[in-house]
Every structure is written in structure tokens, then in C-alpha cells.
Design an enzyme around this catalytic site. Structure first.
Site, PDB file in Angstrom:
ATOM      1  N   TYR A  22      52.093  16.714 -24.618  1.00 18.19           N
ATOM      2  CA  TYR A  22      52.051  15.565 -25.532  1.00 18.19           C
ATOM      3  C   TYR A  22      51.045  15.714 -26.676  1.00 18.19           C
ATOM      4  O   TYR A  22      50.871  14.773 -27.447  1.00 18.19           O
ATOM      5  CB  TYR A  22      51.730  14.288 -24.737  1.00 18.19           C
ATOM      6  CG  TYR A  22      52.687  14.048 -23.583  1.00 18.19           C
ATOM      7  CD1 TYR A  22      54.051  13.892 -23.809  1.00 18.19           C
ATOM      8  CD2 TYR A  22      52.227  14.002 -22.262  1.00 18.19           C
ATOM      9  CE1 TYR A  22      54.931  13.684 -22.761  1.00 18.19           C
ATOM     10  CE2 TYR A  22      53.103  13.791 -21.206  1.00 18.19           C
ATOM     11  CZ  TYR A  22      54.448  13.635 -21.461  1.00 18.19           C
ATOM     12  OH  TYR A  22      55.330  13.431 -20.425  1.00 18.19           O
ATOM     13  N   HIS A 100      61.809  11.983 -27.516  1.00 17.29           N
ATOM     14  CA  HIS A 100      60.742  12.374 -26.586  1.00 17.29           C
ATOM     15  C   HIS A 100      59.842  13.377 -27.278  1.00 17.29           C
ATOM     16  O   HIS A 100      60.331  14.239 -28.017  1.00 17.29           O
ATOM     17  CB  HIS A 100      61.330  13.000 -25.313  1.00 17.29           C
ATOM     18  CG  HIS A 100      62.262  12.073 -24.617  1.00 17.29           C
ATOM     19  ND1 HIS A 100      61.821  11.024 -23.846  1.00 17.29           N
ATOM     20  CD2 HIS A 100      63.608  11.997 -24.630  1.00 17.29           C
ATOM     21  CE1 HIS A 100      62.869  10.343 -23.406  1.00 17.29           C
ATOM     22  NE2 HIS A 100      63.963  10.913 -23.878  1.00 17.29           N
TER      23      HIS A 100
HETATM   24  C1  DQA Z   1      58.404  11.482 -22.531  1.00 21.41           C
HETATM   25  C2  DQA Z   1      59.091  12.331 -21.464  1.00 21.41           C
HETATM   26  C3  DQA Z   1      59.266  11.557 -20.156  1.00 21.41           C
HETATM   27  O1  DQA Z   1      59.885  12.370 -19.183  1.00 21.41           O
HETATM   28  C4  DQA Z   1      57.899  11.142 -19.626  1.00 21.41           C
HETATM   29  O2  DQA Z   1      58.051  10.361 -18.461  1.00 21.41           O
HETATM   30  C5  DQA Z   1      57.072  10.446 -20.647  1.00 21.41           C
HETATM   31  C6  DQA Z   1      57.080  10.921 -22.022  1.00 21.41           C
HETATM   32  C7  DQA Z   1      58.119  12.289 -23.806  1.00 21.41           C
HETATM   33  O3  DQA Z   1      57.834  11.667 -24.832  1.00 21.41           O
HETATM   34  O4  DQA Z   1      58.145  13.528 -23.775  1.00 21.41           O
HETATM   35  O5  DQA Z   1      56.299   9.539 -20.315  1.00 21.41           O
HETATM   36  O6  DQA Z   1      59.268  10.415 -22.882  1.00 21.41           O
END
Ligand code: DQA
Length: 149
Positions: A22, A100
Site C-alpha cells: 500500500y 485497489h
Molecule cells: C485493497 C485490497 C483488499 O484485498 C484489502 O483487503 C484492502 C485493500 C487494496 O486497495 O489493495 O484492505 O482493497
């Protein structure tokens, strides 16, 4: 044109979560990048984050009457199992873009499924903060396409 950007569960913790998936930007940094892009596109953006599933459904319901032209949604882990949010999204007739930060397909198996995939216009994942910018551009493009059709 107003585009609503929705962030779900645990996404207020960006900046503290695993930087390999992230990065280090906070949700405030991401929102600031979106407001910057919105200026360039001459549109308005509203952002909303919640850790409460029912609140997310209610915010989606409110978008029927609040002038939103499209939705960009990163629902976090809800993406993989929330039929309630999926059903709330299904009622809408405006374009919905699922995004995502991480490449969910290169991670644990439970992240490979999105229960939203049949009700969204498209999905963007794996580009970090750029996923948000690409999502906003995709929503902008989808709304313009509708206007010209
Ligand atoms: C997410 C991916 C999801 O699997 C995870 O649970 C998240 C973040 C992403 O932004 O990559 O909380 O949505």
C-alpha cells in the site's frame, strides 16, 4: 460533474499498513491527489471513508439523490465478501469503477474474487495511489461517454 470516491474498511489506516502493498501515503494524501486531478478535469470530487458496512450502504443509497455522476470505490476487504454492498451498488444506474491499490490477483486466493465484479463498469488494481487517479479518469470518461451517447 461530481464523482463520489468511497473508501471502505481499514483504508483510513493507509500510511500504517504494509508498505509493500500500500505504499506510505495516507488516505489524506490520496484524497489531496484526487482533488488536484479534479481541478485539472474541472469536476468536483467528494470523498467518504467508513469502517461500518451499513454506513457504506447508506452512503451508496444517498448517491441516488446527491448529484453524483459516478462512483469510484475501494471497499477494501468488503470487496471479497460483502453482498450487502454489492446489492446497494447494483441499484445504481451511474457508472461504478472498482479500484485497489495492490494487485489483488497476485495475493492470497481470497482476494482474487470480487463480489462486485458483475455490477461495476470496470476494475483497476495494482498501481498504488495511481489506481485512484486512473479510477477517477475512468469514471470521468464513462460519464462523458454516456453524455455523448
Ligand atoms: C485493497 C485490497 C483488499 O484485498 C484489502 O483487503 C484492502 C485493500 C487494496 O486497495 O489493495 O484492505 O482493497
Amino acid at each position: 460533474m461530481k464523482i463520489l470516491v468511497l473508501n471502505g474498511v481499514n483504508l483510513n489506516m493507509f500510511g500504517k499498513r504494509d508498505p509493500n502493498h500500500y505504499g506510505s501515503e495516507t488516505l489524506e494524501d490520496i484524497n489531496a491527489a484526487l482533488f488536484e486531478l479534479a481541478k485539472e478535469l474541472k469536476i468536483s470530487v467528494e470523498t467518504h471513508q467508513t469502517n461500518i458496512e451499513g454506513e457504506m450502504c447508506e452512503r451508496i443509497h444517498a448517491s441516488h439523490t446527491d448529484g453524483s455522476s459516478a462512483i469510484v470505490i475501494n471497499a477494501g476487504a468488503w470487496t471479497h465478501y460483502s453482498y450487502a454492498i454489492r446489492d446497494a451498488l447494483e441499484i445504481l444506474s451511474i457508472p461504478i469503477i472498482e479500484i485497489h491499490m495492490s494487485n489483488v490477483h497476485a495475493r492470497e486466493e481470497f482476494r482474487h474474487q470480487s463480489v462486485f465484479s458483475s455490477v461495476v463498469k470496470g476494475q483497476i488494481c495494482g498501481f498504488g495511489v495511481e489506481s485512484y487517479r486512473l479510477g477517477l479518469r475512468a469514471a470521468f470518461h464513462a460519464v462523458n461517454q454516456l453524455k455523448s451517447s
